[in-house]
Design an enzyme around this catalytic site. Structure first.
Site, PDB file in Angstrom:
ATOM      1  N   GLN A 120       0.772  -1.200   0.107  1.00  0.00           N
ATOM      2  CA  GLN A 120       0.029   0.141   0.149  1.00  0.00           C
ATOM      3  C   GLN A 120       0.941   1.204  -0.080  1.00  0.00           C
ATOM      4  OE1 GLN A 120      -3.313  -0.904  -0.161  1.00  0.00           O
ATOM      5  NE2 GLN A 120      -3.918   1.297  -0.629  1.00  0.00           N
ATOM      6  N   ALA A 150      -5.771   4.080  -0.731  1.00  0.00           N
ATOM      7  CA  ALA A 150      -6.092   4.121   0.848  1.00  0.00           C
ATOM      8  C   ALA A 150      -4.742   4.631   1.495  1.00  0.00           C
ATOM      9  CB  ALA A 150      -6.695   2.473   0.955  1.00  0.00           C
ATOM     10  N   SER A 155      -5.607   0.680   5.595  1.00  0.00           N
ATOM     11  CA  SER A 155      -6.690   0.044   4.707  1.00  0.00           C
ATOM     12  C   SER A 155      -6.949  -1.244   5.331  1.00  0.00           C
ATOM     13  CB  SER A 155      -5.898  -0.226   3.378  1.00  0.00           C
ATOM     14  OG  SER A 155      -6.692  -1.191   2.545  1.00  0.00           O
ATOM     15  N   HIS A 157      -7.778  -3.811   4.000  1.00  0.00           N
ATOM     16  CA  HIS A 157      -7.306  -5.115   2.978  1.00  0.00           C
ATOM     17  C   HIS A 157      -6.242  -5.577   3.781  1.00  0.00           C
ATOM     18  CE1 HIS A 157      -9.847  -5.251  -0.448  1.00  0.00           C
ATOM     19  NE2 HIS A 157      -9.945  -3.776  -0.247  1.00  0.00           N
ATOM     20  N   ASP A 164     -12.759  -7.506  -2.193  1.00  0.00           N
ATOM     21  CA  ASP A 164     -13.491  -6.720  -3.253  1.00  0.00           C
ATOM     22  C   ASP A 164     -14.035  -7.733  -4.171  1.00  0.00           C
ATOM     23  OD1 ASP A 164     -12.790  -4.555  -2.075  1.00  0.00           O
ATOM     24  OD2 ASP A 164     -10.848  -4.105  -3.423  1.00  0.00           O
ATOM     25  N   GLU A 217     -19.346   1.791  -0.907  1.00  0.00           N
ATOM     26  CA  GLU A 217     -18.669   0.685  -1.567  1.00  0.00           C
ATOM     27  C   GLU A 217     -19.234  -0.492  -2.156  1.00  0.00           C
ATOM     28  OE1 GLU A 217     -13.910   2.261  -1.365  1.00  0.00           O
ATOM     29  OE2 GLU A 217     -14.396  -0.080  -0.739  1.00  0.00           O
ATOM     30  N   TRP A 219     -18.793  -3.155  -3.530  1.00  0.00           N
ATOM     31  CA  TRP A 219     -18.014  -4.210  -3.921  1.00  0.00           C
ATOM     32  C   TRP A 219     -17.204  -4.804  -2.590  1.00  0.00           C
ATOM     33  CZ3 TRP A 219     -17.264   0.759  -5.567  1.00  0.00           C
ATOM     34  CH2 TRP A 219     -16.130   1.205  -5.067  1.00  0.00           C
ATOM     35  N   HIS A 220     -17.139  -4.158  -1.595  1.00  0.00           N
ATOM     36  CA  HIS A 220     -15.932  -4.169  -0.597  1.00  0.00           C
ATOM     37  C   HIS A 220     -16.739  -4.930   0.677  1.00  0.00           C
ATOM     38  CE1 HIS A 220     -12.412  -3.629   1.820  1.00  0.00           C
ATOM     39  NE2 HIS A 220     -13.244  -3.923   2.892  1.00  0.00           N
TER      40      HIS A 220
END
Ligand SMILES: [Zn+2]
Length: 251
Positions: A120, A150, A155, A157, A164, A217, A219-220
């Site tokens: 990231q 991010a 983040s 993730h 996602d 969002e 999709w997340h």
């Protein structure tokens, strides 16, 4: 030299929107009147007394990472699902979720899962560099980067618990972009509607930006476990609000 090429690729991906998930922020502060505050307080008390049993704010599935709660690199086992790395502990529920969508007639594409803090950071740095190379000032480059990428260590993730996921047909017919308007697609609607059945929540819901720091969002998805996912979804909460309720209950 090779590294430079790779980084260039990453930045392109970032600017194309793939890494913008968890990137943008809003400041839509709203002021509440005194009576609104009182009713919010009583709703909060009702929610606290209805919290699922056997769930603690410190459970590893509930780890909170956002721009206010940054974390260093976390240690956990990773495994691939559809070629994308996630925390090994969520492989079964994630595979079941994707299989459920496919069975319903909506094949999915795993776009992104685990990302390291270092990755990231590379994407972040490269984005700033790209904007500066385009002639933007350092200040402008930072502002634009914040909109699309991010913050490193901020983040979710990085937890390995986020994925996602896009309806394959919609994704492939929209230049492989992550766009909130994907929720017009029936397959994406199926994912949003059924996520909680598999222990996932839509992490950045509509109207949640004040609490999450991130715009809607579609999709997340984030794994939190079935009990928590059911509660969060039923009461239309964000993970931030849910963890806050658990903490208040534990006091
Ligand atoms: Zn994401």
């Amino acid at each position: 030299m090779t590294k430079k090429v790779v980084l260039k690729g990453l930045a392109f991906v970032a600017l194309a929107g793939v890494l913008s998930g968890c990137g943008t922020t809003t400041n839509k502060a709203k002021t509440a009147t005194a009576s609104q505050k009182t009713s919010q307080q009583s709703r909060r008390q009702q929610l606290i007394s209805a919290l699922p049993k056997g769930v603690k704010s410190t459970d590893s599935d509930l780890v909170l990472v956002n721009k206010w709660h940054k974390r260093g690199e976390m240690t956990f086992n990773k495994s691939d699902v559809d070629g994308i790395a996630v925390r090994s502990s969520i492989v079964k529920p994630l595979e079941a979720f994707l299989a459920g969508a496919k069975k319903a007639g909506y094949p999915t594409t795993m776009v992104s899962g685990y990302r390291s803090v270092a990755y990231q950071q590379e994407v972040w740095n490269q984005s700033i560099q790209t904007y500066e190379n385009e002639g933007k000032s350092a200040k402008q480059a930072l502002k634009l980067t914040k909109e699309f990428v991010a913050v490193p260590s901020g983040s979710e993730h990085e937890t390995g618990l986020a994925a996602d996921i896009m309806n394959t047909h919609w994704f492939s017919t929209h230049d492989n972009q992550l766009l909130s308007s994907s929720d017009k697609n029936k397959g994406q609607q199926w994912l949003i509607k059924h996520a909680a059945d598999y222990g996932f929540i839509l992490r950045f819901p509509k109207d949640g930006a004040k609490s999450t720091g991130i715009d809607y969002e579609s999709w997340h998805f984030r794994y939190v476990g079935k009990k928590s996912a059911a509660f969060i979804t039923k009461h239309n909460l964000t993970l931030e609000q849910y963890v806050s309720l658990l903490k208040a209950h534990e006091k």
